[in-house]
Design a protein around this motif. Structure first.
Motif, PDB file in Angstrom:
ATOM      1  N   ILE A  65       0.859  -1.196   0.000  1.00 43.92           N
ATOM      2  CA  ILE A  65       0.000   0.000   0.000  1.00 43.92           C
ATOM      3  C   ILE A  65       0.888   1.237   0.000  1.00 43.92           C
ATOM      4  O   ILE A  65       1.824   1.356   0.813  1.00 43.92           O
ATOM      5  CB  ILE A  65      -0.934   0.015   1.227  1.00 43.92           C
ATOM      6  CG1 ILE A  65      -1.852  -1.215   1.217  1.00 43.92           C
ATOM      7  CG2 ILE A  65      -1.772   1.284   1.254  1.00 43.92           C
ATOM      8  CD1 ILE A  65      -1.383  -2.325   2.095  1.00 43.92           C
ATOM      9  N   GLU A  66       0.590   2.164  -0.892  1.00 42.92           N
ATOM     10  CA  GLU A  66       1.307   3.426  -0.985  1.00 42.92           C
ATOM     11  C   GLU A  66       0.298   4.566  -1.076  1.00 42.92           C
ATOM     12  O   GLU A  66      -0.826   4.378  -1.543  1.00 42.92           O
ATOM     13  CB  GLU A  66       2.211   3.451  -2.213  1.00 42.92           C
ATOM     14  CG  GLU A  66       3.315   2.418  -2.208  1.00 42.92           C
ATOM     15  CD  GLU A  66       4.055   2.361  -3.525  1.00 42.92           C
ATOM     16  OE1 GLU A  66       5.277   2.183  -3.516  1.00 42.92           O
ATOM     17  OE2 GLU A  66       3.391   2.501  -4.580  1.00 42.92           O
ATOM     18  N   PHE A  67       0.743   5.740  -0.634  1.00 39.73           N
ATOM     19  CA  PHE A  67      -0.101   6.942  -0.734  1.00 39.73           C
ATOM     20  C   PHE A  67       0.623   7.931  -1.634  1.00 39.73           C
ATOM     21  O   PHE A  67       1.748   8.350  -1.345  1.00 39.73           O
ATOM     22  CB  PHE A  67      -0.333   7.551   0.650  1.00 39.73           C
ATOM     23  CG  PHE A  67      -1.268   8.733   0.621  1.00 39.73           C
ATOM     24  CD1 PHE A  67      -2.639   8.554   0.539  1.00 39.73           C
ATOM     25  CD2 PHE A  67      -0.780  10.033   0.684  1.00 39.73           C
ATOM     26  CE1 PHE A  67      -3.505   9.633   0.503  1.00 39.73           C
ATOM     27  CE2 PHE A  67      -1.639  11.121   0.654  1.00 39.73           C
ATOM     28  CZ  PHE A  67      -3.006  10.922   0.564  1.00 39.73           C
ATOM     29  N   LYS A  68      -0.027   8.301  -2.755  1.00 36.96           N
ATOM     30  CA  LYS A  68       0.635   9.129  -3.768  1.00 36.96           C
ATOM     31  C   LYS A  68      -0.186  10.383  -4.050  1.00 36.96           C
ATOM     32  O   LYS A  68      -1.408  10.410  -3.823  1.00 36.96           O
ATOM     33  CB  LYS A  68       0.825   8.311  -5.054  1.00 36.96           C
ATOM     34  CG  LYS A  68       1.599   7.012  -4.855  1.00 36.96           C
ATOM     35  CD  LYS A  68       1.916   6.331  -6.160  1.00 36.96           C
ATOM     36  CE  LYS A  68       3.007   7.064  -6.907  1.00 36.96           C
ATOM     37  NZ  LYS A  68       3.457   6.322  -8.107  1.00 36.96           N
ATOM     38  N   GLN A  71       6.899   9.692  -6.852  1.00 32.98           N
ATOM     39  CA  GLN A  71       7.248   8.916  -5.668  1.00 32.98           C
ATOM     40  C   GLN A  71       6.083   8.908  -4.673  1.00 32.98           C
ATOM     41  O   GLN A  71       5.371   9.906  -4.535  1.00 32.98           O
ATOM     42  CB  GLN A  71       8.477   9.525  -4.983  1.00 32.98           C
ATOM     43  CG  GLN A  71       9.763   9.348  -5.761  1.00 32.98           C
ATOM     44  CD  GLN A  71      10.197   7.883  -5.823  1.00 32.98           C
ATOM     45  OE1 GLN A  71      10.187   7.177  -4.825  1.00 32.98           O
ATOM     46  NE2 GLN A  71      10.547   7.429  -7.027  1.00 32.98           N
ATOM     47  N   PRO A  72       5.900   7.794  -3.968  1.00 33.11           N
ATOM     48  CA  PRO A  72       4.882   7.797  -2.903  1.00 33.11           C
ATOM     49  C   PRO A  72       5.299   8.711  -1.765  1.00 33.11           C
ATOM     50  O   PRO A  72       6.494   8.957  -1.551  1.00 33.11           O
ATOM     51  CB  PRO A  72       4.816   6.333  -2.460  1.00 33.11           C
ATOM     52  CG  PRO A  72       6.121   5.748  -2.860  1.00 33.11           C
ATOM     53  CD  PRO A  72       6.564   6.484  -4.093  1.00 33.11           C
ATOM     54  N   THR A 117       7.223   5.619   6.693  1.00 36.09           N
ATOM     55  CA  THR A 117       7.728   4.945   5.508  1.00 36.09           C
ATOM     56  C   THR A 117       6.883   5.337   4.297  1.00 36.09           C
ATOM     57  O   THR A 117       5.851   5.995   4.438  1.00 36.09           O
ATOM     58  CB  THR A 117       7.685   3.417   5.685  1.00 36.09           C
ATOM     59  OG1 THR A 117       6.316   3.006   5.800  1.00 36.09           O
ATOM     60  CG2 THR A 117       8.453   2.985   6.919  1.00 36.09           C
ATOM     61  N   ARG A 118       7.313   4.866   3.140  1.00 37.33           N
ATOM     62  CA  ARG A 118       6.591   5.189   1.915  1.00 37.33           C
ATOM     63  C   ARG A 118       5.630   4.082   1.504  1.00 37.33           C
ATOM     64  O   ARG A 118       4.801   4.287   0.627  1.00 37.33           O
ATOM     65  CB  ARG A 118       7.586   5.447   0.775  1.00 37.33           C
ATOM     66  CG  ARG A 118       8.491   6.637   1.022  1.00 37.33           C
ATOM     67  CD  ARG A 118       9.353   6.929  -0.200  1.00 37.33           C
ATOM     68  NE  ARG A 118      10.326   7.981   0.102  1.00 37.33           N
ATOM     69  CZ  ARG A 118      10.071   9.272   0.007  1.00 37.33           C
ATOM     70  NH1 ARG A 118       8.888   9.682  -0.386  1.00 37.33           N
ATOM     71  NH2 ARG A 118      11.021  10.164   0.287  1.00 37.33           N
ATOM     72  N   SER A 119       5.750   2.914   2.142  1.00 46.02           N
ATOM     73  CA  SER A 119       4.869   1.804   1.765  1.00 46.02           C
ATOM     74  C   SER A 119       4.698   0.868   2.950  1.00 46.02           C
ATOM     75  O   SER A 119       5.499   0.884   3.891  1.00 46.02           O
ATOM     76  CB  SER A 119       5.434   1.051   0.559  1.00 46.02           C
ATOM     77  OG  SER A 119       6.699   0.502   0.884  1.00 46.02           O
ATOM     78  N   LEU A 170      -2.495   3.629  -3.750  1.00 44.74           N
ATOM     79  CA  LEU A 170      -2.076   2.693  -4.793  1.00 44.74           C
ATOM     80  C   LEU A 170      -1.781   1.339  -4.150  1.00 44.74           C
ATOM     81  O   LEU A 170      -0.975   1.251  -3.207  1.00 44.74           O
ATOM     82  CB  LEU A 170      -0.832   3.211  -5.519  1.00 44.74           C
ATOM     83  CG  LEU A 170      -0.275   2.271  -6.604  1.00 44.74           C
ATOM     84  CD1 LEU A 170      -1.296   2.102  -7.733  1.00 44.74           C
ATOM     85  CD2 LEU A 170       1.045   2.824  -7.150  1.00 44.74           C
ATOM     86  N   PHE A 171      -2.458   0.316  -4.663  1.00 48.16           N
ATOM     87  CA  PHE A 171      -2.260  -1.044  -4.159  1.00 48.16           C
ATOM     88  C   PHE A 171      -1.509  -1.843  -5.240  1.00 48.16           C
ATOM     89  O   PHE A 171      -1.959  -1.934  -6.394  1.00 48.16           O
ATOM     90  CB  PHE A 171      -3.606  -1.724  -3.886  1.00 48.16           C
ATOM     91  CG  PHE A 171      -4.455  -0.966  -2.889  1.00 48.16           C
ATOM     92  CD1 PHE A 171      -4.320  -1.191  -1.534  1.00 48.16           C
ATOM     93  CD2 PHE A 171      -5.380  -0.031  -3.326  1.00 48.16           C
ATOM     94  CE1 PHE A 171      -5.092  -0.489  -0.626  1.00 48.16           C
ATOM     95  CE2 PHE A 171      -6.161   0.672  -2.426  1.00 48.16           C
ATOM     96  CZ  PHE A 171      -6.015   0.444  -1.070  1.00 48.16           C
ATOM     97  N   THR A 172      -0.378  -2.387  -4.856  1.00 43.33           N
ATOM     98  CA  THR A 172       0.415  -3.219  -5.775  1.00 43.33           C
ATOM     99  C   THR A 172       0.417  -4.639  -5.235  1.00 43.33           C
ATOM    100  O   THR A 172       0.724  -4.854  -4.046  1.00 43.33           O
ATOM    101  CB  THR A 172       1.850  -2.693  -5.887  1.00 43.33           C
ATOM    102  OG1 THR A 172       1.813  -1.316  -6.252  1.00 43.33           O
ATOM    103  CG2 THR A 172       2.634  -3.483  -6.926  1.00 43.33           C
TER     104      THR A 172
END
Length: 1411
Positions: free
Chosen positions: A678-681, A689-690, A704-706, A739-741
């Motif tokens: 999970i990231e927040f962009k 970049q997140p 953190t970024r993720s 953003l979910f990867t």
């Protein structure tokens, strides 16, 4: 009180006889008894009488206060008591109180104000950053009831002790020793030898007889030395030595050792001897102290008795100077004692009133505190250890402690099975030993993204201390026994849960098994250390009951293996529902181990803890060795009564991946061990970049970024329970998204090229995204979103169009764009709202403020929609919402907009009250409300616009539900008016203007209109809606009272007149209660005395105050010049003609006001009190009009000749008609007046034959102070002669109506009125009193002394035994009593001259050594 009345009577009668001797003698020659003429009433007469009695009294137009104080400025400034006539210049001011938070710095990020673009976010930040704005009133402590005065009611430690003859007889059987000790005086007893002092027999050793002596103090302060044959002092003594006749005590060893002699006034002496020198010295010391006290008391009595006799005063001075020559030191100490006695020992009259000692704070305003963070029940959770049965040494060299064979990670949270919800955020704990943590490979830089904490934390916190927290504080708003603390345990991804847990479920401790598990764990940690898998869970209860008592004895349950098919929070709630069912829990597989976590209450001074945004508290110690404690966010239920107004900045988004349905996808070959990143962009560009805003886990950086969710082995449709916490930016925009990867994680730990194919550990198997904003609001709750196989640049712009077409980049959807991913989000933000109506309102306001054309109809639509706003949202953003509504009110250009704004405010205020959250409104008005800067050309004032809107809503044609709410909660609106007025005056420098220039005529008109519009609601809705009318009445009173501080005081007087004009005699009791509650509040104004202008209003040159023509009756002129007190006395007079309940209300209000004057430390001096008393002189006339209603006969201790009274028929009054016109008559038997007044004044001897009843008077049994009166009888009244009355131009009655009631007042009413009478009498100056006596008519004079005489009867002392019997309900005592009013006296004043002469003849050495 009895003594006060006696002194007044003595002075008064003596003065009147001296000045009016011949006139009084003429009056005494008239007939002794006057009787009522039996009157027969016709129905027409009765109706006419009652209608005339119920006629509404005419209103007295008040003076123009502002003009008067300008015209009489010179007179006021020259007045020695001018502080009683002028308001102080610094009466009120505005103040800014710095907001005190719990934190070392503001919770608002430093750049938040610059970033904020949304009006709602901006206003929220202003709310949390702003200081408190107060209006302070310097003398506000004096604006309440007498019980709330700042001096506080001094409790009398001890009243002067007196012994009365009436009690001496009753106490004969009591233990005299204990009695003496109770009285607080000197006491001593013991064996002495008493010598026979008969002059005919010489004193020898054999003439001494051993006796037991007991020293006792009598009621008048004198001492007796009684002696007995034995120690049984309850018997009659063999003899007594009266020490007030003793002139000295000297040692005399000529006849016997240890002897001392008491020299008496009549030249005789007593010779006593002790058994030892020490005993003798003790007796001599005590007796000398008594002689000293007796002498000082005698001097005091002499000075008091001769204070007004010039010739006797000169004698006293002569004797004093003679005394100085003999006893200079003693005379000096006597004078000092006299001064001290006058200044300290005087007791205020009302201290003795029972009502003054009652603790009644019903009229006190509630204490108001600023908004502050409030929490529910707070629980400190300490995580100590997690250990499994499978253990070994993990070090390579096998040197080190025995620990768990692999790392485990604990997540704690609270679950409420009663309401079926998770009620707290997660608290992550790493309890692994240091050597076990070393097994983990360093986290991938792509996930950590650079390491250090943000600058805000570097100064205060150590990174190491934050990395491994072990203590958390949970908060529970609604505690109950069905709340559980749940611990979820995870480990490094390795395989299936069942396979990984199997070694831990065996009871045998095999080192081979441990080594095998350790080997596999090390490989997994090196390869997959960043991935977690569910492993186990445990739970425990928190509370014993709903009161929040912690269940400290409870322990965590067994550690249960996690079921891969029951991972979600819903599944956990189902498991917890069976937690107390052993048969269900026994079926769950158990992992052998122990989780050591303790709970405790949180102390208020806990050091080193941080809030949920990681902001340290004020008491944080950076260098302290104490472990850090983290507050865990509570998910407070969305219920208004459990919601608090936000006071700090917080902007968190909690993201919960729920479920991924990937079993039917064909896009990827392998997609089983699926991990979600999970990231927040803030951008969908390719290289974006997140944001580094996701809260990290233990062992990693703060942000953190993720973040990764736990992985389920070989699951194509995995469930998740992870919680990802994100710190949202201050200002969100359309590009902000989640953003979910998705990754397929290879769990194959074989060595087949694993090092060569490192990228094969994780394979991307899809993407999904969720824009955070929709229609300007943050998306929350569950969302179902599709998954794509690719992530092109600009993916946020993709839009489906009709006919299979789309707009935006080309996206390859998995399964044709079906919503395969289910997630939910939970927003905990104090700057963003989820309420659509509130959002739309602020959004429209922002458009109009930015220059868009404002449409009144459009704004009204948004205002009306605010009525549908959710209650908990309304409470949470209360200050921000109200501030914006008041801003719109001042900028409204149409009346409809202003009225609808006010309706919304009424709705908000009503909601707060209905949820029991009135305190939030009071905090807002007192601390948070701040009027907008006043710009004449652009904006209007809140007080004027709100007053006009209230008027519109109160119109009869308006919505009655809204008007009823406005009435019920009117205090809020009037308080806002008051604060707005104060801020307007000070900030625009209008406080320096004259009162009548401070506010425009339009506002005066608006205030007058709202008062007139409010009155029909108060006087007509008291039956249908009593709470609303009562609250409106009280709120209006508070508003009118405070208007005296800001506005033209003459104008405020007129508003009071407008209010009073709506009431009439004969109103229901409720309306009388309203009226006197209004008067009580208004008359409690801190400057009530200056408002009444206690000053002369005579024409011509300014006269001396003592020469003034004082008003002793309620003339129109008096009521005009002294408006408030005149109005009050008129209303009290009217109420006395009503039924008992109304009379009690009025009398109580008057008495409480006088008590306040008496206790007010601003007016303590005699001159202050005398000036106040001039305002209440018309009380005399009021009481004289009702003198026939004070039942003297029933309460009198004096016997009444039965032959002179018609049995049971003192009056002939028609049944059911308590009203009549009084005829001539006398209140007491005339001969009784003559004898009593003659005895008091000293003109007639009490022992002559002309006063045959005096002896019986002395011995009569008096029960008046405690016996209730018979309401069916009354005393005759007289028609006062007006030829020499106080005011020849006044009507015969104080109220302008000659018809008065003749039914009796009851005992409590009489006593309260007499206390008021005595206060005025005691406080007024001698000149004022003498003026009254000289100018009063004969009838008024006799009534005055009748009332004074009634005071003696009402407040007489009946004896302790009588009081005790009445308290026990045993009735009065039948046998005779001695004097009950004055203490026992031995005529000490009469012996004064003889004592002074003998003191001079005594040997000087004897006097100095032994006095």
């Amino acid at each position: 009180m009895g003594c006060t009345t006696s002194v007044i009577l003595f002075k008064g009668i003596r003065t009147v006889f001296e000045r009016n001797c011949s006139y009084m003698c003429k009056q005494q020659g008239e007939s002794n008894a006057l009787e009522y003429t039996a009157y027969s009433w016709s129905k027409e007469d009765s109706d006419l009488l009652i209608s005339s009695c119920l006629a509404k009294p005419k209103l007295i137009e008040p003076l123009d206060y502002e003009n008067v104080i300008v015209q009489k400025k010179t007179q006021i400034l020259n007045d020695c008591l001018r502080e009683m006539l002028l308001f102080p210049y610094d009466d009120f001011q505005t103040a800014v109180l710095r907001r005190q938070g719990r934190y070392v710095r503001s919770t608002v990020p430093s750049n938040a104000e610059e970033e904020a673009q949304s009006l709602f976010v901006t206003e929220c930040i202003k709310t949390y950053n702003s200081d408190w704005h107060l209006v302070t009133y310097k003398y506000e402590d004096y604006s309440g009831d007498f019980r709330q005065l700042p001096s506080k009611l001094a409790k009398l430690d001890k009243l002067p002790v007196h012994v009365y003859e009436v009690d001496e007889e009753a106490d004969k059987d009591e233990d005299a020793a204990s009695l003496g000790s109770q009285k607080g005086g000197l006491t001593k007893h013991g064996w002495l030898y008493k010598g026979n002092m008969n002059s005919a027999i010489s004193v020898t050793m054999r003439s001494f007889k051993r006796r037991f002596f007991h020293l006792i103090q009598l009621g008048d302060g004198s001492y007796n030395l009684n002696f007995y044959k034995d120690e049984k002092i309850s018997k009659e003594p063999k003899g007594s030595i009266f020490l007030d006749s003793c002139m000295g005590v000297i040692q005399n060893n000529r006849v016997r050792r240890f002897a001392f002699e008491l020299k008496m006034q009549d030249k005789s002496s007593y010779l006593l001897a002790a058994d030892s020198e020490a005993e003798m010295e003790e007796w001599v010391t005590v007796l000398n102290k008594i002689l000293q006290l007796n002498f000082e008391a005698a001097m005091q009595e002499k000075r008091n008795g001769d204070a007004h006799e010039d010739d006797e005063q000169s004698k006293l001075e002569g004797s004093g100077s003679g005394l100085d020559s003999y006893l200079p030191e003693l005379a000096k100490s006597t004078r000092e004692a006299e001064i001290k006695l006058k200044s300290e020992s005087r007791v205020k009259l009302f201290y003795l009133d029972p009502d003054a000692q009652k603790l009644d704070f019903s009229s006190a305003e509630p204490e108001v505190k600023p908004f502050e963070e409030k929490f529910g029940k707070r629980i400190l959770v300490k995580c100590n250890d997690l250990s499994f049965n499978l253990q070994c040494c993990v070090a390579e060299n096998e040197e080190g402690p025995t620990t768990n064979v692999e790392p485990f990670f604990v997540t704690l949270s609270l679950f409420d099975i009663k309401y079926n919800r998770k009620i707290s955020a997660d608290f992550h704990v790493d309890l692994n030993h240091f050597s076990v943590r070393q097994m983990l490979a360093p986290t991938s830089p792509a996930l950590m993204n650079g390491g250090q904490s943000p600058p805000a934390f570097q100064d205060a916190l150590h990174a190491a201390a934050m990395q491994y927290p072990k203590q958390g504080i949970f908060s529970v708003t609604c505690p109950h026994p069905d709340i559980f603390l749940v611990a979820r345990i995870e480990k490094v991804l390795q395989g299936s849960i069942t396979h990984c847990a199997e070694p831990y479920m065996k009871s045998s401790d095999s080192s081979k098994v441990a080594q095998k598990v350790l080997k596999n764990a090390k490989q997994a940690c090196q390869r997959l250390g960043q991935y977690r898998m569910p492993f186990a869970w445990a739970a425990r209860t928190l509370f014993k009951d709903t009161s929040g008592n912690l269940d400290k004895n409870a322990r965590f349950s067994a550690i249960y293996r996690q079921d891969s098919n029951k991972l979600s929070n819903d599944d956990m709630l189902k498991l917890l529902a069976d937690f107390r069912k052993p048969e269900k829990m026994a079926k769950l597989p158990v992992i052998l181990g122990n989780l050591d976590i303790t709970i405790d209450n949180v102390s208020s001074d806990s050091p080193n803890y941080l809030n949920s945004s990681y902001i340290p508290m004020r008491q944080f110690e950076a260098c302290s060795k104490s472990p850090l404690t983290f507050e865990v966010e509570e998910f407070v239920p969305c219920i208004p009564r459990h919601t608090q107004p936000y006071t700090v900045y917080s902007n968190h988004l909690y993201v919960y991946p729920k479920y991924l349905k990937y079993d039917s996808q064909k896009s990827f070959a392998k997609a089983r061990n699926i991990a979600i990143c999970i990231e927040f962009k803030d951008s969908d560009e390719e290289d974006s970049q997140p944001l580094k805003c996701i809260y990290g886990r233990p062992g990693g950086p703060v942000f953190t970024r993720s973040a990764l969710a736990a992985v389920l082995h070989h699951q194509q449709n995995p469930e998740f329970y992870d919680e990802i916490k994100i710190e949202l930016p201050t200002q969100l925009h359309e590009k902000h998204h989640l953003l979910f990867t998705f990754f397929h994680v290879s769990c194959d730990n074989s060595t087949k090229g694993s090092t060569k194919k490192k990228d094969a550990v994780e394979t991307q198997v899809g993407y999904s995204w969720l824009p955070l904003l929709k229609d300007g609001r943050v998306l929350t709750n569950e969302q179902h979103i599709p998954v794509s196989a690719n992530l092109p640049s600009g993916y946020l712009g993709y839009q489906e169009l009709s006919m299979g077409r789309h707009y935006g980049p080309e996206i390859k959807w998995v399964e044709g764009g079906k919503p395969l991913l289910k997630i939910s989000t939970h927003l905990v933000s104090t700057v963003y709202t989820q309420d659509q109506h509130l959002h739309n309102f602020f959004q429209y306001c922002q458009k109009t403020e930015s220059g868009a054309q404002a449409s009144g109809n459009e704004l009204v639509k948004y205002l009306k929609s605010l009525h549908a706003m959710e209650g908990h949202v309304m409470i949470a953003f209360l200050p921000t919402i109200l501030n914006q509504l008041f801003r719109v009110l001042t900028r409204a250009t149409q009346e409809e907009v202003a009225v609808n704004v006010t309706r919304v405010i009424i709705h908000v205020v009503a909601q707060c009250h209905e949820e029991g959250l009135e305190s939030h409104l009071r905090s807002y008005v007192k601390f948070a409300y701040k009027a907008e800067p006043y710009i004449t050309s652009e904006y209007k004032t809140v007080h004027e616009e709100l007053t006009k809107s209230m008027t519109t809503i109160l119109k009869p044609s308006a919505d009655f539900l809204t008007s009823n709410k406005l009435l019920k909660y009117s205090w809020f609106f009037f308080d806002v008016l008051i604060k707005s007025m104060a801020q307007h005056l000070i900030e625009n420098s209008k406080v320096k203007l004259l009162r009548n220039q401070r506010f425009p005529a339009s506002y005066h008109h608006a205030v007058e209109t709202v008062v007139n519009m409010l009155m029909p609601h108060i006087t007509q809705k008291f039956r249908d809606n009593p709470e609303a009318s009562k609250n409106a009445n009280h709120s209006l009173a508070v508003f009118i009272k405070r208007c005296f501080t800001f506005m033209d005081r003459g104008f405020v007087f007129k508003q009071i007149n407008n209010y009073i004009s709506c009431f009439a005699p004969g109103d229901p009791k409720t309306l009388f209660e309203y009226k006197f509650e209004f008067l009580r509040v208004v008359c409690n104004h801190e400057h009530y005395i200056p408002l009444n202008l206690p000053m002369p209003f005579g024409k011509g040159r300014i006269q001396r105050y003592q020469d003034l023509q004082l008003d002793y009756s309620l003339t129109d002129e008096f009521c005009r010049n002294h408006f408030l007190v005149g109005l009050l006395l008129r209303e009290v007079g009217t109420a006395l003609q009503e039924f008992r309940e109304v009379r009690v209300i009025a009398i109580s209000m008057l008495k409480n006001l006088l008590i306040k004057h008496s206790f007010d430390d601003r007016y303590t001096s005699r001159s202050h009190q005398a000036r106040i008393a001039t305002l209440y002189l018309p009380l005399f006339g009021l009481l004289i009009e009702n003198v026939q209603r004070i039942n003297v006969r029933d309460v009198s201790p004096f016997p009444v000749n039965p032959g002179s009274i018609v049995k049971d028929e003192p009056l002939a009054i028609p049944a059911g008609n308590p009203l009549m016109t009084p005829q001539k008559g006398n209140t007491l038997d005339h001969s009784l007046h003559k004898d009593l007044l003659g005895a008091i004044s000293g003109i007639a001897s009490p022992y002559t034959a002309s006063t045959p009843n005096i002896n019986s008077v002395r011995n009569a049994e008096s029960r008046g102070s405690l016996i209730s009166t018979d309401s069916g009888s009354s005393l005759p009244d007289r028609n006062p002669e007006k030829s020499n009355s106080l005011d020849k131009h006044q009507q015969s009655g104080t109220l302008g109506n000659p018809v008065v009631r003749c039914d009796k007042l009851d005992q409590s009413e009489i006593k309260s009125l007499l206390m008021c009478f005595l206060y005025v009498l005691k406080s007024m100056s001698d000149d004022a009193l003498f003026t009254y006596w000289n100018k009063a008519s004969t009838a008024e004079l006799m009534d005055f002394f009748t009332i004074s005489e009634v005071c003696l009867h009402q407040f007489q002392y009946m004896g302790k035994r009588y009081i005790a019997r009445n308290q026990e309900g045993l009735g009065p005592i039948g046998h005779d009593r001695k004097s009950q009013t004055l203490p026992v006296s031995r005529n000490r004043t009469g012996m004064m001259h003889a004592r002074l002469q003998q003191l001079g003849s005594l040997d000087n050495s004897v006097t100095f050594n032994h006095m």
